[in-house]
Design an enzyme around this catalytic site. Structure first.
Site, PDB file in Angstrom:
ATOM      1  N   GLY A  17       9.058  27.375 -25.816  1.00 44.23           N
ATOM      2  CA  GLY A  17       9.492  27.515 -25.209  1.00 44.23           C
ATOM      3  C   GLY A  17      11.443  27.731 -26.197  1.00 44.23           C
ATOM      4  O   GLY A  17      12.742  27.627 -24.902  1.00 44.23           O
ATOM      5  N   SER A 145      11.400  14.526 -19.403  1.00 42.56           N
ATOM      6  CA  SER A 145      12.488  14.663 -19.039  1.00 42.56           C
ATOM      7  C   SER A 145      12.642  13.040 -18.043  1.00 42.56           C
ATOM      8  O   SER A 145      12.003  11.981 -18.264  1.00 42.56           O
ATOM      9  CB  SER A 145      12.584  15.663 -17.045  1.00 42.56           C
ATOM     10  OG  SER A 145      12.791  15.689 -16.364  1.00 42.56           O
ATOM     11  N   TYR A 160       5.702  17.396 -11.123  1.00 42.98           N
ATOM     12  CA  TYR A 160       5.807  17.631 -12.340  1.00 42.98           C
ATOM     13  C   TYR A 160       6.626  16.571 -13.235  1.00 42.98           C
ATOM     14  O   TYR A 160       6.473  16.150 -14.629  1.00 42.98           O
ATOM     15  CB  TYR A 160       7.815  18.424 -11.882  1.00 42.98           C
ATOM     16  CG  TYR A 160       8.570  18.274 -12.885  1.00 42.98           C
ATOM     17  CD1 TYR A 160       8.412  19.701 -14.021  1.00 42.98           C
ATOM     18  CD2 TYR A 160       9.775  17.462 -12.865  1.00 42.98           C
ATOM     19  CE1 TYR A 160       9.702  19.428 -15.398  1.00 42.98           C
ATOM     20  CE2 TYR A 160      10.323  17.563 -13.947  1.00 42.98           C
ATOM     21  CZ  TYR A 160      10.585  18.928 -14.807  1.00 42.98           C
ATOM     22  OH  TYR A 160      11.809  18.610 -15.655  1.00 42.98           O
ATOM     23  N   ALA A 163       3.564  15.491 -14.356  1.00 38.22           N
ATOM     24  CA  ALA A 163       3.170  15.767 -16.311  1.00 38.22           C
ATOM     25  C   ALA A 163       4.112  15.214 -17.556  1.00 38.22           C
ATOM     26  O   ALA A 163       3.682  14.913 -18.180  1.00 38.22           O
ATOM     27  CB  ALA A 163       3.876  17.653 -15.798  1.00 38.22           C
ATOM     28  N   LYS A 164       5.517  15.355 -16.547  1.00 39.25           N
ATOM     29  CA  LYS A 164       6.661  15.152 -17.918  1.00 39.25           C
ATOM     30  C   LYS A 164       6.115  13.553 -18.271  1.00 39.25           C
ATOM     31  O   LYS A 164       6.436  13.503 -19.454  1.00 39.25           O
ATOM     32  CB  LYS A 164       7.536  15.070 -17.271  1.00 39.25           C
ATOM     33  CG  LYS A 164       8.455  16.683 -16.610  1.00 39.25           C
ATOM     34  CD  LYS A 164       9.183  17.311 -18.551  1.00 39.25           C
ATOM     35  CE  LYS A 164       9.403  18.591 -18.664  1.00 39.25           C
ATOM     36  NZ  LYS A 164       8.861  18.964 -19.833  1.00 39.25           N
ATOM     37  N   ILE A 193      21.156  18.511 -16.720  1.00 39.41           N
ATOM     38  CA  ILE A 193      21.174  19.567 -18.428  1.00 39.41           C
ATOM     39  C   ILE A 193      22.065  21.447 -17.300  1.00 39.41           C
ATOM     40  O   ILE A 193      21.182  21.194 -16.719  1.00 39.41           O
ATOM     41  CB  ILE A 193      20.746  20.353 -18.941  1.00 39.41           C
ATOM     42  CG1 ILE A 193      20.017  18.794 -19.507  1.00 39.41           C
ATOM     43  CG2 ILE A 193      21.377  20.968 -19.991  1.00 39.41           C
ATOM     44  CD1 ILE A 193      20.803  17.633 -20.414  1.00 39.41           C
TER      45      ILE A 193
END
Length: 255
Positions: A17, A145, A160, A163-164, A193
């Site tokens: 990433g 996250s 999401y 997954a995190k 962020i």
């Protein structure tokens, strides 16, 4: 100004990433500290722009890390550069999101995309890089996250968040398996962020709402995460493994 004292110079670092957001800042910070960095992303144009900041220190590799074939190709390019890896930072990720309101066929597609981008890619990279990690001294750092602990700010983040959250279990398992060989594995859970592609277009009223809930009274920045990564990647962090480092300004704590 370079104020980070941790010993990074000369290390061989992989940042997934690395074309944007947190991954980009992490890669640039390592290069600023005279490390050699391979940055991996699906987007070649982004990678080349980042690599241009430090020619000869940042090396772009274009790959889809959610697919085994993409990871195998990336590995061949990595080992053509180096015989040993010091640091792996799994920062690749994206959010598609699913809700119980979605038709199942759409939910399945979103689920597969979020799991692939955020969890499978980190598992694949950890798996293929493990044999090449420095023993002792190797560092694996996963970027999770705050959503792994809150479920997201609003409904619709199931895939999401799952997954995190999975990155936590992956990190614990890596720490259990690799720490006896001198390789540490840790996970960072960022809060909000502000300076990423994902948050760049958030309305100011939403950002200020988060800031009001954050004890330090400001949004997070990619530099905050990069500093945490550099600490965990350093020789000074050799006695830290299997840990979750929350970097969220106190927005949530106690996990």
């Amino acid at each position: 100004m370079n104020t980070i004292p941790f010993q990074i110079s000369g290390k061989k670092v992989i940042v997934t990433g690395g074309g944007s957001g947190i991954g980009k800042q992490v890669a640039l910070q390592f290069a600023n500290q005279e490390a050699e960095v391979i940055i991996i992303s699906r987007t070649e144009k982004q990678l080349r722009k980042v690599a241009a900041h430090h020619p000869g220190q940042l090396f772009p590799v274009t790959a889809d890390l959610s697919r085994r074939e993409g990871v195998e190709d990336a590995l061949q390019q990595i080992i053509s550069h180096w015989s040993q890896i010091d640091v792996l930072v799994n920062a690749a990720g994206a959010i598609c999101g699913t809700s119980t309101q979605d038709p199942l066929i759409e939910a399945e597609e979103s689920w597969q995309e979020d799991i692939g981008n955020n969890l499978t890619s980190s598992y694949f990279m950890s798996h293929v890089c493990a044999p090449y990690m420095a023993r002792p001294g190797g560092r694996m750092i996963n970027i999770s996250s705050i959503a792994a602990f809150t479920g997201g700010r609003r409904p619709g983040a199931m895939s999401y968040a799952a997954a995190k959250s999975g990155l936590t279990g992956l990190t614990f398992a890596l720490a259990r398996e690799l720490s006896p060989e001198g390789i540490t594995a840790n996970v960072i859970a960022p809060g909000f962020i502000a300076d990423t592609d994902f948050t760049a277009h958030w309305p100011e009223v939403a950002i200020q709402g988060i800031v009001r809930e954050t004890p330090v009274g400001r949004p997070g920045h990619v530099s905050d995460i990069a500093a945490a990564v550099q600490f965990l990647a350093s020789d000074e962090a050799s006695f830290i493994t299997g840990e979750i480092l929350h970097v969220n300004g106190g927005w949530t704590f106690g996990y």
